[in-house]
Design a protein around this motif. Structure first.
Motif, PDB file in Angstrom:
ATOM      1  N   ASP A  78     119.818  65.386  23.066  1.00 23.75           N
ATOM      2  CA  ASP A  78     121.177  64.597  23.548  1.00 23.75           C
ATOM      3  C   ASP A  78     120.898  63.226  23.806  1.00 23.75           C
ATOM      4  O   ASP A  78     121.852  62.259  23.712  1.00 23.75           O
ATOM      5  N   SER A  79     119.863  62.881  24.343  1.00 25.58           N
ATOM      6  CA  SER A  79     119.302  61.784  24.608  1.00 25.58           C
ATOM      7  C   SER A  79     118.014  61.275  24.075  1.00 25.58           C
ATOM      8  O   SER A  79     117.225  62.010  23.591  1.00 25.58           O
ATOM      9  N   PRO A  80     117.948  59.790  23.719  1.00 26.01           N
ATOM     10  CA  PRO A  80     116.508  59.468  22.927  1.00 26.01           C
ATOM     11  C   PRO A  80     115.325  59.625  23.824  1.00 26.01           C
ATOM     12  O   PRO A  80     115.285  59.482  24.967  1.00 26.01           O
ATOM     13  N   GLY A  81     114.183  59.803  23.058  1.00 20.49           N
ATOM     14  CA  GLY A  81     113.126  60.165  23.851  1.00 20.49           C
ATOM     15  C   GLY A  81     111.979  59.764  22.500  1.00 20.49           C
ATOM     16  O   GLY A  81     112.206  59.329  21.651  1.00 20.49           O
ATOM     17  N   PRO A  82     110.774  60.190  23.210  1.00 24.96           N
ATOM     18  CA  PRO A  82     109.548  59.915  22.263  1.00 24.96           C
ATOM     19  C   PRO A  82     109.657  60.794  21.082  1.00 24.96           C
ATOM     20  O   PRO A  82     110.077  61.813  21.100  1.00 24.96           O
ATOM     21  N   THR A  83     109.057  60.352  19.887  1.00 25.08           N
ATOM     22  CA  THR A  83     109.187  61.208  18.757  1.00 25.08           C
ATOM     23  C   THR A  83     108.230  62.000  18.794  1.00 25.08           C
ATOM     24  O   THR A  83     106.871  62.131  18.953  1.00 25.08           O
TER      25      THR A  83
END
Length: 334
Positions: free
Chosen positions: A111-116
């Motif tokens: 839902d929220s951007p984070g580390p790949t």
């Protein structure tokens, strides 16, 4: 000649493009650079090597292998295109691809951007979800099937088999109806949510009053048991009420004719009293007469009044006009 050559080249080009597209569809693979990941599923039945890996309904990779890990879970390896957002918080789920039972891996981005997530990352059981267990679903309908006639079950099975034996229009109608139903439910999601919320509130109130409900059920059971024990008495009472109703009906039938005659006679009496001036004259002169008689009777005892006899007829329910009265017994009435 030149036009023919141009048409041939165009036909060849279109044929080659169509063949390449068809080959890509049959090959069922995603083009471009990709990364490999692993996912642990508690149940990977009907998932095969070469099945799709999709994200938001778009194919982004392919299942490359399935193996058993620790004799408990299925280890599914798959590829995902490098440009697909595979960040921390992403989950994987197995879903049905068609009615035949084929499945695919559905990737849900975070839902929220984070580390790949790095290549080779393994999704744990808490990050995956197996497909719907149809066996468990059908077992839930087992109580319903117990009440069905075996002949009806066989007929239903035959119709289902006939649908899947090539009756394309029937399948298309089924899918169209299912899509329409799904769209309708999606449009009514707020109403359904409010219904579930209200139902939850009702169940909460019922749970809060469980003691009163238990008491009500116990009292109702005792009432029903008491009625069952007194069923003979209740039956006799109902039978007696039936006989009483019949008797009252017979009584009313017998008294109808005399009552009709009395009403007719009363009508004649009313007509006689209303016609002529005799009754009016009697009522007007009655006070004067009574006053004169009273003054005469109040001086001495030379004017006495005696009731010697009373005669009359009283109608009985049977219609007999009975003679009733008092006969004179005093010497003065002889």
């Amino acid at each position: 000649m030149k036009k023919t050559l141009v048409k041939s080249l165009l036909f060849t080009l279109v044929t080659v493009l169509a063949t390449v597209t068809l080959a890509g569809v049959i090959r069922n693979s995603a083009s471009g650079p990709s990364r490999t990941y692993h996912a642990l599923f508690s149940d990977a039945t009907s998932l095969n090597k070469g099945d799709d890996v999709r994200m938001a309904g778009v194919k982004v990779g392919t299942v490359t292998g399935i193996s058993l890990k620790d004799n408990q879970v299925a280890d599914v390896s798959f590829t995902v295109a490098k440009d697909a957002p595979m960040t921390r918080g992403t989950t994987a789920e197995l879903r049905f691809r068609n009615l035949v039972g084929q499945r695919y891996v559905d990737i849900h981005p975070a839902d929220s951007p984070g580390p790949t997530l790095p290549a080779g990352y393994t999704f744990s059981l808490s990050q995956t979800k197996p497909a719907l267990d149809l066996t468990l679903l059908f077992n839930g309908f087992q109580p319903l099937f117990q009440f069905l006639d075996p002949k009806d079950v066989n007929t239903l099975s035959g119709e289902i088999i006939a649908v899947f034996q090539g009756e394309g229009p029937t399948v298309n109608d089924l899918l169209s109806s299912t899509a329409s139903l799904t769209s309708t439910l999606a449009d009514r999601d707020q109403v359904i949510g409010e219904l579930i919320t209200n139902l939850n509130n009702v169940l909460g109130v019922v749970d809060d009053h469980s003691d009163q409900l238990d008491t009500t059920l116990v009292t109702l059971q005792q009432l029903v048991s008491g009625l069952a024990q007194d069923r003979s008495t209740i039956g006799d009472t109902i039978d007696g009420l039936g006989k009483l109703t019949s008797s009252v009906a017979d009584l009313l039938g017998d008294s109808r004719k005399p009552l009709k005659q009395d009403i007719a006679s009363l009508g004649k009496l009313s007509g006689n009293l209303s016609d002529g001036d005799t009754f009016d004259s009697f009522l007007k002169t009655l006070p004067t007469k009574l006053d004169a008689i009273g003054r005469t009777a109040s001086y001495g005892s030379w004017l006495n009044f005696y009731l010697c006899s009373i005669q009359g007829k009283i109608p009985l329910p049977e219609g007999y006009m009975g003679d009733l009265g008092a006969n004179p017994v005093a010497t003065r009435c002889s």
